[in-house]
Design an enzyme around this catalytic site. Structure first.
Site, PDB file in Angstrom:
ATOM      1  N   ARG B 241      32.511  19.135 -12.888  1.00 19.87           N
ATOM      2  CA  ARG B 241      32.119  19.598 -11.555  1.00 19.87           C
ATOM      3  C   ARG B 241      30.638  19.960 -11.577  1.00 19.87           C
ATOM      4  O   ARG B 241      30.185  20.695 -12.447  1.00 19.87           O
ATOM      5  CB  ARG B 241      32.927  20.811 -11.090  1.00 19.87           C
ATOM      6  CG  ARG B 241      32.390  21.338  -9.766  1.00 19.87           C
ATOM      7  CD  ARG B 241      33.292  22.268  -9.002  1.00 19.87           C
ATOM      8  NE  ARG B 241      32.611  22.788  -7.816  1.00 19.87           N
ATOM      9  CZ  ARG B 241      32.446  22.124  -6.665  1.00 19.87           C
ATOM     10  NH1 ARG B 241      32.939  20.910  -6.524  1.00 19.87           N
ATOM     11  NH2 ARG B 241      31.805  22.664  -5.651  1.00 19.87           N
ATOM     12  N   HIS B 243      28.058  21.930  -9.415  1.00 20.07           N
ATOM     13  CA  HIS B 243      28.222  22.974  -8.401  1.00 20.07           C
ATOM     14  C   HIS B 243      26.875  23.564  -8.021  1.00 20.07           C
ATOM     15  O   HIS B 243      26.141  24.041  -8.872  1.00 20.07           O
ATOM     16  CB  HIS B 243      29.135  24.064  -8.983  1.00 20.07           C
ATOM     17  CG  HIS B 243      29.505  25.145  -8.004  1.00 20.07           C
ATOM     18  ND1 HIS B 243      30.628  25.067  -7.226  1.00 20.07           N
ATOM     19  CD2 HIS B 243      28.908  26.323  -7.682  1.00 20.07           C
ATOM     20  CE1 HIS B 243      30.720  26.155  -6.468  1.00 20.07           C
ATOM     21  NE2 HIS B 243      29.673  26.936  -6.717  1.00 20.07           N
ATOM     22  N   CYS B 246      26.164  29.202  -4.502  1.00 19.46           N
ATOM     23  CA  CYS B 246      26.443  29.767  -3.190  1.00 19.46           C
ATOM     24  C   CYS B 246      26.846  31.205  -3.452  1.00 19.46           C
ATOM     25  O   CYS B 246      28.010  31.503  -3.670  1.00 19.46           O
ATOM     26  CB  CYS B 246      27.560  28.987  -2.505  1.00 19.46           C
ATOM     27  SG  CYS B 246      28.219  29.827  -1.047  1.00 19.46           S
ATOM     28  N   CYS B 257      33.203  29.088   3.396  1.00 17.39           N
ATOM     29  CA  CYS B 257      33.053  27.827   2.673  1.00 17.39           C
ATOM     30  C   CYS B 257      34.036  27.788   1.501  1.00 17.39           C
ATOM     31  O   CYS B 257      34.761  28.748   1.266  1.00 17.39           O
ATOM     32  CB  CYS B 257      31.613  27.645   2.191  1.00 17.39           C
ATOM     33  SG  CYS B 257      31.046  28.981   1.123  1.00 17.39           S
ATOM     34  N   GLY B 289      22.144  27.896  -0.639  1.00 16.97           N
ATOM     35  CA  GLY B 289      22.043  27.450   0.761  1.00 16.97           C
ATOM     36  C   GLY B 289      21.443  26.074   0.880  1.00 16.97           C
ATOM     37  O   GLY B 289      20.555  25.860   1.702  1.00 16.97           O
ATOM     38  N   ASP B 328      19.762  19.339   4.583  1.00 15.05           N
ATOM     39  CA  ASP B 328      19.986  19.602   3.165  1.00 15.05           C
ATOM     40  C   ASP B 328      18.682  19.365   2.416  1.00 15.05           C
ATOM     41  O   ASP B 328      17.945  18.443   2.733  1.00 15.05           O
ATOM     42  CB  ASP B 328      21.059  18.611   2.675  1.00 15.05           C
ATOM     43  CG  ASP B 328      21.685  19.008   1.361  1.00 15.05           C
ATOM     44  OD1 ASP B 328      20.954  19.153   0.378  1.00 15.05           O
ATOM     45  OD2 ASP B 328      22.916  19.149   1.319  1.00 15.05           O
ATOM     46  N   ARG B 330      18.652  19.652  -1.227  1.00 14.28           N
ATOM     47  CA  ARG B 330      19.022  19.807  -2.632  1.00 14.28           C
ATOM     48  C   ARG B 330      18.521  18.707  -3.547  1.00 14.28           C
ATOM     49  O   ARG B 330      18.529  18.837  -4.749  1.00 14.28           O
ATOM     50  CB  ARG B 330      20.549  19.939  -2.749  1.00 14.28           C
ATOM     51  CG  ARG B 330      21.009  21.304  -2.364  1.00 14.28           C
ATOM     52  CD  ARG B 330      22.511  21.403  -2.440  1.00 14.28           C
ATOM     53  NE  ARG B 330      23.153  20.712  -1.322  1.00 14.28           N
ATOM     54  CZ  ARG B 330      24.461  20.676  -1.126  1.00 14.28           C
ATOM     55  NH1 ARG B 330      25.275  21.252  -1.983  1.00 14.28           N
ATOM     56  NH2 ARG B 330      24.975  20.064  -0.081  1.00 14.28           N
TER      57      ARG B 330
END
Lengths: 417, 417
Positions: B241, B243, B246, B257, B289, B328, B330
């Site tokens: 995963r 991640h 958050c 969420c 975020g 976004d 990221r």
């Protein structure tokens, strides 16, 4: 918008000559329109009245987005419907230029109180956002199951949901106030910040007329339980935990420290106090690994667990000092600012054993009536090294403090166990 | 140490003329002594061969510590006993200058492989630290209680403790590689990073000879389950995963969420896979975020919950775009680097529904065999707005995808409920 000429040369820094900002900031002025907004946006460089820009460290991602053509450089935020979900202040501390120096007390309501500047086409943004949420933690559900907390159908619901008001706060540093807090001159502070970051922001040197700096660091989040306005009422019981980020425990439940268990206990105290007619507050500060960062933290873990004789409370602090040069870089001196922003003058139950946090808060003029240590049964076995070392170094405890011989007996697990 | 003359003037930036660094960095060179160490320390400025310094955003705290006289500016880390607690690599991807561009593959073992430079009095530090830990999460204890996981006395113990190898990784950006990843020139990248951060690091402009930048942003942490070396074996089952931080959910359990529930599920999948003879990996990236920061996130929450008609899956993405200008930030394009650092070439079970993460990983040359969505019963009621909106926008699902009419029916809670 002001007329913009296409500019293609690169300016390495700016200078104050003839470019005094249109909007001065008079830090601590009680009249917002005289205080003036923090203009840190890059849409109109001539309007800026600070060094640095918004979003702390995330400014780098924003710059990447502009460079990659994903975000227009002149994008202005549409702030419709974003105003605070609860009113906070103004409080008297907002008017004291030395009381709050690391955040902008007007940061949450800037779009409202500085509207006159918006009408002059000045683009500024809130540096604080206030919202409401439901949170739900397994440890708090356990507290309900064990009968330590009882759902009331409002603040604490039967499924474990807890209603909170929460706020995210960006760092905004008033440099003269920061310098005074640490007993140095503003110019020494500016030079230190510039040179010892490897040359970040030459405007720290070339713009002595700009006294506000938005450093690219993490900010803080606060979670309030019960009525937010009651935080400022010194006769309403208030439970507070001030918590410095520890990702390894807070998220992943590492057993080498007490961070998440103590945080969960703090939330439980906040809920209980709010249910009794008081209020509660958790302040969560982005200061991973005592603000040394996680790489340093993990290097120290290895040094602790591999040292001759194994991990030991007697040598707990030395291992950090060998790697980092200091035991701690959290600068608790700045932490009380957020409490003053909330109008807090008295804390009834302070859910922390840290003498550094306690002393910083009381020295700033806030009264602390009672200190609440972590319940013994919440301390993981491997975290006893840290706990006993800290108590011996001045952490608050109601129990005995280990002497040197006993400290040497408090041992942690090896690396490969 | 080299002779140092006391210098009291302030240099606003440096220039390459005649001060070519003694230690060049040849990014991607398979021979470490030719590759050369990343020298980002400030103890001997003439030795530096990068822009920026260590510890990401925490460099600002370090500068404050020096300015406040708490830390000697010439402090060198004593790295005794800090070397990695598990061996990672070298892997073939380390030798490809375009495969890994946002971290230093030699960062964990720098003190070992670059020892020859230490003997020349070059002060450099590891940018990655690898340690071992026990973690314990309530959700995983619940998985044991429910019989979904069985303690084996080693990896998973009866009290819920899980043995992990974990690593903290600082960002180290090879600018030509970053620029190429985003399809821009290196000079456009440098100029964008300088100008759109408000003038951070003029060396981005004045030192075109320095191609490595340590940005002041958060890095990442990885948690490996089972044998670390098995991560690189494409025939050993691997659950992963990836991640993105958050804080509101990961730590406080906000119900808006699915972040913490999905993370806990990912850890459960990792433990199960490792117990079956495979291995597992969680990568935790500091991109709060969507890398917009938490102030922007909370502003968006307010806008979502107050908009006409209330919070709705149909308008989920627009609210972020109004405030932030993008949905976004990221940049998942950089995320696969850490997987290549670990030698991963195939992921058997990818515990994420994000199409952006999936596509970035597979485009980087890593095979993904199966995608594992979050179990329906782990989705909080208020998080269905986000989940349905994301599935409609391309998130992986084995179930139906809502059409526009259905999306408009998926509603979240109001702010004051």
């Amino acid at each position: 918008m002001a007329d913009k000429k296409p500019v293609n040369h690169i300016r390495l820094t700016s200078h104050p000559d003839g470019e005094t900002p249109g909007v001065p900031i008079r830090w601590g002025d009680p009249e917002p329109l005289r205080r003036g907004p923090v203009v840190a946006t890059l849409t109109e460089p001539a309007h800026r009245n600070v060094i640095g820009t918004h979003s702390g460290a995330y400014a780098v991602y924003r710059a990447l987005a502009v460079a990659a053509g994903k975000l227009p450089q002149d994008h202005r935020a549409d702030l419709k419907n974003t105003s605070p979900a609860a009113q906070i202040g103004p409080y008297p501390a907002w008017n004291d230029p030395e009381r709050i120096v690391s955040l902008d007390p007007w940061g949450a309501i800037a779009p409202q109180v500085f509207r006159a500047y918006t009408e002059q086409d000045i683009d500024f943004r809130p540096t604080i956002a206030v919202t409401k949420a439901h949170i739900n933690l397994p440890e708090l559900r356990d507290a309900v199951a064990a009968g330590r907390l009882k759902p009331d159908g409002d603040l604490l619901q039967a499924n474990g949901d807890i209603k909170v008001t929460k706020a995210a706060v960006e760092p905004v540093w008033f440099l003269p106030g920061i310098a005074k807090r640490f007993g140095m001159t503003e110019s020494a502070l500016r030079r230190g910040l510039f040179e010892h970051t490897g040359g970040m922001f030459p405007e720290l040197i070339t713009r002595p007329d700009l006294h506000v700096f938005l450093p690219p660091i993490g900010g803080l989040t606060l979670y309030a339980f019960g009525r937010v306005e009651a935080l400022a009422d010194r006769d309403t019981p208030l439970a507070v935990r001030v918590h410095d980020e520890c990702n390894g425990s807070d998220v992943f439940g590492s057993d080498i420290c007490t961070c998440r268990p103590y945080l969960a206990h703090g939330i439980e105290e906040c809920v209980r106090t709010a249910q009794g007619g008081g209020s509660g507050l958790i302040v969560y500060l982005r200061k991973e690994g005592r603000a040394l960062g996680e790489v340093t933290k993990f290097l120290v873990y290895n040094a602790r667990k591999r040292q001759e004789g194994g991990d030991s409370a007697a040598t707990y602090f030395q291992r950090t000092e060998c790697v980092a040069g200091v035991q701690d870089m959290r600068f608790q001196e700045l932490m009380p600012d957020v409490l003053h922003w909330l109008g807090i003058t008295r804390i009834h139950r302070f859910v922390s054993m840290s003498d550094m946090k306690h002393d910083a808060i009381t020295r700033s003029g806030i009264e602390i009536l009672e200190r609440v240590p972590i319940p013994e049964d919440l301390i993981p076995a491997d975290a006893k090294v840290e706990m006993e070392a800290k108590k011996a170094a001045g952490y608050f405890t109601k129990g005995p403090v280990a002497d040197a011989a006993t400290l040497a007996q408090v041992k942690g697990r090896g690396l490969d166990v």
